[in-house]
Scaffold this motif. Structure first.
Motif, PDB file in Angstrom:
ATOM      1  N   UNK A 204       0.789  -1.238  -0.282  1.00  0.00           N
ATOM      2  CA  UNK A 204       0.062   0.101   0.100  1.00  0.00           C
ATOM      3  C   UNK A 204       0.862   1.310   0.076  1.00  0.00           C
ATOM      4  N   UNK A 205       2.015   1.228   0.859  1.00  0.00           N
ATOM      5  CA  UNK A 205       2.762   2.293   0.939  1.00  0.00           C
ATOM      6  C   UNK A 205       3.526   2.704  -0.369  1.00  0.00           C
ATOM      7  N   UNK A 206       3.871   1.600  -1.129  1.00  0.00           N
ATOM      8  CA  UNK A 206       4.632   1.998  -2.366  1.00  0.00           C
ATOM      9  C   UNK A 206       3.533   2.563  -3.479  1.00  0.00           C
ATOM     10  N   UNK A 207       2.273   1.877  -3.395  1.00  0.00           N
ATOM     11  CA  UNK A 207       1.198   2.336  -4.418  1.00  0.00           C
ATOM     12  C   UNK A 207       0.838   3.758  -4.092  1.00  0.00           C
ATOM     13  N   UNK A 208       0.654   4.082  -3.065  1.00  0.00           N
ATOM     14  CA  UNK A 208       0.374   5.521  -2.599  1.00  0.00           C
ATOM     15  C   UNK A 208       1.540   6.418  -2.678  1.00  0.00           C
ATOM     16  N   UNK A 209       2.712   6.043  -2.635  1.00  0.00           N
ATOM     17  CA  UNK A 209       3.839   6.935  -2.755  1.00  0.00           C
ATOM     18  C   UNK A 209       3.924   7.206  -4.234  1.00  0.00           C
TER      19      UNK A 209
ATOM     20  N   UNK B 110       6.275   5.469   1.738  1.00  0.00           N
ATOM     21  CA  UNK B 110       6.467   4.188   1.555  1.00  0.00           C
ATOM     22  C   UNK B 110       7.287   3.360   2.706  1.00  0.00           C
ATOM     23  N   UNK B 111       8.164   4.113   3.097  1.00  0.00           N
ATOM     24  CA  UNK B 111       8.945   3.405   4.138  1.00  0.00           C
ATOM     25  C   UNK B 111       8.034   3.275   5.590  1.00  0.00           C
ATOM     26  N   UNK B 112       7.340   4.316   5.618  1.00  0.00           N
ATOM     27  CA  UNK B 112       6.630   4.516   6.893  1.00  0.00           C
ATOM     28  C   UNK B 112       5.571   3.479   7.261  1.00  0.00           C
ATOM     29  N   UNK B 113       5.068   3.139   6.143  1.00  0.00           N
ATOM     30  CA  UNK B 113       3.656   2.505   5.946  1.00  0.00           C
ATOM     31  C   UNK B 113       3.664   1.296   6.589  1.00  0.00           C
ATOM     32  N   UNK B 114       4.765   0.410   6.334  1.00  0.00           N
ATOM     33  CA  UNK B 114       5.008  -1.167   6.846  1.00  0.00           C
ATOM     34  C   UNK B 114       4.730  -0.922   8.498  1.00  0.00           C
ATOM     35  N   UNK B 115       5.670  -0.313   8.869  1.00  0.00           N
ATOM     36  CA  UNK B 115       5.675  -0.080  10.234  1.00  0.00           C
ATOM     37  C   UNK B 115       4.450   0.403  10.889  1.00  0.00           C
ATOM     38  N   UNK B 116       3.739   1.472  10.163  1.00  0.00           N
ATOM     39  CA  UNK B 116       2.519   1.986  10.859  1.00  0.00           C
ATOM     40  C   UNK B 116       1.365   1.151  10.722  1.00  0.00           C
ATOM     41  N   UNK B 117       1.345   0.230   9.552  1.00  0.00           N
ATOM     42  CA  UNK B 117       0.188  -0.950   9.599  1.00  0.00           C
ATOM     43  C   UNK B 117       0.490  -2.011  10.605  1.00  0.00           C
TER      44      UNK B 117
END
Length: 199
Positions: free
Chosen positions: A112-117, A132-139
């Motif tokens: 998701x982070x890659x797609x939105x970035x 993109x880097x933040x989304x994995x940790x946040x989810x």
């Protein structure tokens, strides 16, 4: 009122408005569950994720203070949610223990982070990869908070609950404000001015 004060107030209002979009996550999850049922196979993950992505992306498109292209953002969120949830849920065998959900969230957030970035406006440049880097940790954090809050995550939900959603959305709002400062006018941040398009 000084320009600095106006800018700060505008930034805070934009953050609060974006944070309000946390409601789209549980609503999207509920809608997706109505269509796909429990997330226990690839088809349910893709259908449920896509349905949730429409609502999540739409909610964020309504609350971004004219900084994102709505159609592009919603499409990215639909693709990222459907593919990310399918990847994450399959990787953990559709299990719902805290470590499994944290890993599922990280993988979902990665896609998701890659797609939105990629969907962020061009002026963000290479800084888009911060998102993109933040989304994995946040989810992963969102699923952790929801699980620790005692929510019945064994029902194989599509997205984490309101407690996790509020925290994740508040943090992403801070990141968005750093990547895309809020325009003081109502003009979309991604619209070029006449000076920018003239040679």
């Amino acid at each position: 009122m000084t320009h600095t004060t106006t800018s700060r107030a505008t930034t805070i209002r934009a953050w609060l408005l974006w944070t309000a979009s946390f409601l789209a996550l549980p609503l999207g999850g509920y809608a997706g569950t109505m269509i796909s049922g429990r997330i226990n196979d690839p088809l349910s993950a893709v259908l449920g994720g896509a349905t949730a992505g429409i609502i999540i992306g739409g909610g964020q498109a309504l609350t971004n203070s004219h900084r994102l292209r709505p159609a592009r953002w919603i499409l990215a969120t639909v693709l990222g949610m459907s593919a990310g949830l399918a990847l994450g849920a399959a990787a953990v065998g559709y299990r719902t223990s805290l470590p499994d959900l944290a890993l599922m969230g990280a993988l979902n957030g990665l896609v998701l982070g890659f797609a939105q970035a990629v969907a962020l406006p061009e002026q963000v440049g290479r800084r888009r990869w911060i998102w993109a880097a933040a989304m994995p940790a946040l989810w992963s954090l969102g699923w952790t908070v929801t699980t620790l809050a005692g929510i019945a995550v064994d029902q194989q939900f599509i997205v984490f609950g309101a407690s996790g959603a509020l925290l994740v959305t508040a943090i992403t709002g801070l990141i968005l404000n750093r990547l895309l400062p809020v325009p003081l006018s109502n003009k979309p941040a991604f619209s070029p001015t006449i000076a920018e398009v003239q040679p």
